[in-house]
Design an enzyme around this catalytic site. Structure first.
Site, PDB file in Angstrom:
ATOM      1  CB  SER A 160      -0.868   0.074   1.009  1.00 56.47           C
ATOM      2  OG  SER A 160      -1.795   1.188   1.351  1.00 56.47           O
ATOM      3  NE  ARG A 168      -3.135   4.265   0.842  1.00 53.39           N
ATOM      4  CZ  ARG A 168      -3.301   4.080   2.080  1.00 53.39           C
ATOM      5  NH1 ARG A 168      -3.507   5.156   2.760  1.00 53.39           N
ATOM      6  NH2 ARG A 168      -2.565   2.958   2.789  1.00 53.39           N
ATOM      7  CB  CYS A 197     -12.518   7.138  29.035  1.00 52.84           C
ATOM      8  SG  CYS A 197     -14.083   8.421  29.364  1.00 52.84           S
ATOM      9  CG  ASP A 198      -7.377   4.193  25.385  1.00 52.51           C
ATOM     10  OD1 ASP A 198      -6.661   4.461  25.855  1.00 52.51           O
ATOM     11  OD2 ASP A 198      -7.420   3.122  24.607  1.00 52.51           O
TER      12      ASP A 198
END
Length: 399
Positions: A197, A273, A339-340
């Site tokens: 890619s 892509r 919350c991470d």
């Protein structure tokens, strides 16, 4: 990937001021639908497909659904005359629902369950990919129905994703697979490869094409049926934070290498892509802010677990801009809503003082963003607004 997964020079992007009509579209979309949003412009899909189709005039383009498996993308490309590259039963279901003729599809996942094979065959897709004898044996029961491509491995450490690390075989192994298939009465249609890619240098394709040509010659030399197809995969690059070679220039040496193949060989490609990255603009709003260690932290309603998932999974650096341009710029942090603590979009970036509700705009957000987003912490994924779906200025909300 570490917490400082993407350090963007925000100030350099902020100079790319949005056009007035684009600002109006963004603000009206947020007023109508709220934030976060993904604006999917089908006109860009058309433009990118046509550009690659012109750059590879003798290649049948099979759009790889993986980076943006959206029904509107399928519909737009179907109208353009595109073919499609499938890898899962879910992708089979999507193209079937959108009326894609099965003969315009190939199934390229090198490792499949029997159910995956049966689902594709029930739809009418009968071209599959293998890269080992274990996989080849799965087709004994379907030998009268299928045509196979043998995938070769070409390592590419420079690519975003070195897909040949996980899939593909050596030329010697390919010849063994082809000989075994002959003994098992399974038809081998041709060869395939994927150089990785976001491949920056066309020479990777040239080398792979020439190696495949040698394998094709060895197949004939061994008295086996000549191969009729070569699938050159995807990986065509797009510009994120750095400019890449224009696609027409990029494909010149690829076409020269393809011209060395026998005229009887049909060539396919699997762009993903390149077709969709440029087609999506993200819109996130500031939902809160705090000063920490001398920097302003702005908490957005979209982040790593949402549309910016590509910062973790794809290593892309998305050009960003604020609608607010005035004011003194200061080092800042953009964080996502969960919350991470790993949910940080960019650190040490230059921003003007933002207010709650101000908008952050992301460019090049079409590939591996919504496709890999989650509902972690029960923050809903960004909604998608379709633009120019019917090749005219129009906009509607999809569920």
């Amino acid at each position: 990937m570490a917490h400082a997964h993407s350090v963007l020079d925000f100030h350099s992007f902020s100079a790319q001021a949005l056009a007035a009509d684009e600002v109006q579209l963004i603000e009206s979309s947020v007023a109508q639908f709220g934030a976060p949003l993904l604006l999917l412009d089908c006109d860009v899909i058309r433009q990118q497909y046509r550009a690659l189709n012109n750059a590879l005039p003798n290649v049948t383009l099979h759009f790889a659904l993986k980076p943006l498996p959206h029904p509107a993308v399928v519909r737009t490309l179907l109208e353009e005359g595109a073919s499609f590259d499938l890898a899962t039963s879910g992708e089979v279901d999507l193209v079937a629902q959108e009326g894609v003729p099965a003969e315009r599809t190939i199934h390229t996942h090198p490792i499949k369950r029997d159910a995956d094979i049966r689902d594709a065959l029930a739809y009418g897709c009968n071209v599959f990919v293998v890269d080992n004898l274990n996989e080849l044996a799965k087709f004994k029961a379907y030998h009268n129905e299928v045509e196979l491509l043998v995938r070769l491995s070409f390592r590419n450490a420079e690519a975003f994703a070195d897909l040949s690390k996980k899939f593909g075989c050596s030329p010697e192994q390919a010849l063994t697979i082809i000989e075994t298939a002959q003994a098992w009465n399974i038809r081998i249609k041709g060869l395939s490869f994927h150089v990785g890619s976001q491949t920056m240098h066309p020479q990777k394709y040239v080398d792979a094409i020439r190696t495949c040509k040698e394998v094709m010659e060895q197949v004939v030399a061994r008295g086996l049926p000549a191969l009729s197809t070569l699938d050159i995969g995807g990986g065509f690059p797009v510009s994120y934070s750095q400019q890449v070679m224009p696609i027409d220039q990029f494909c010149v040496p690829i076409n020269e290498a393809l011209n060395e193949l026998p005229e009887t060989v049909q060539v396919l490609a699997e762009p993903g892509r390149f077709i969709v990255a440029q087609s999506v603009t993200s819109v996130a709003s500031v939902m809160g802010q705090a000063e920490r260690d001398g920097q302003m932290w702005y908490y957005l309603d979209d982040g790593i677990y949402g549309s910016f998932s590509g910062l973790m999974f794809d290593d892309a650096q998305y050009p960003l801009v604020t609608l607010k341009q005035e004011g003194e710029y200061a080092p800042s942090v953009l964080a996502g809503p969960t919350c991470d603590s790993i949910d940080v979009i960019a650190e040490n970036i230059m921003l003007p003082k933002l207010d709650n509700g101000d908008l952050i705009i992301g460019r090049m957000m079409g590939a591996y963003t919504s496709a890999t987003a989650t509902d972690f912490n029960f923050f809903k994924r960004a909604q998608t607004v379709l633009l120019n779906e019917h090749d005219q200025s129009c906009e509607r909300m999809i569920g």
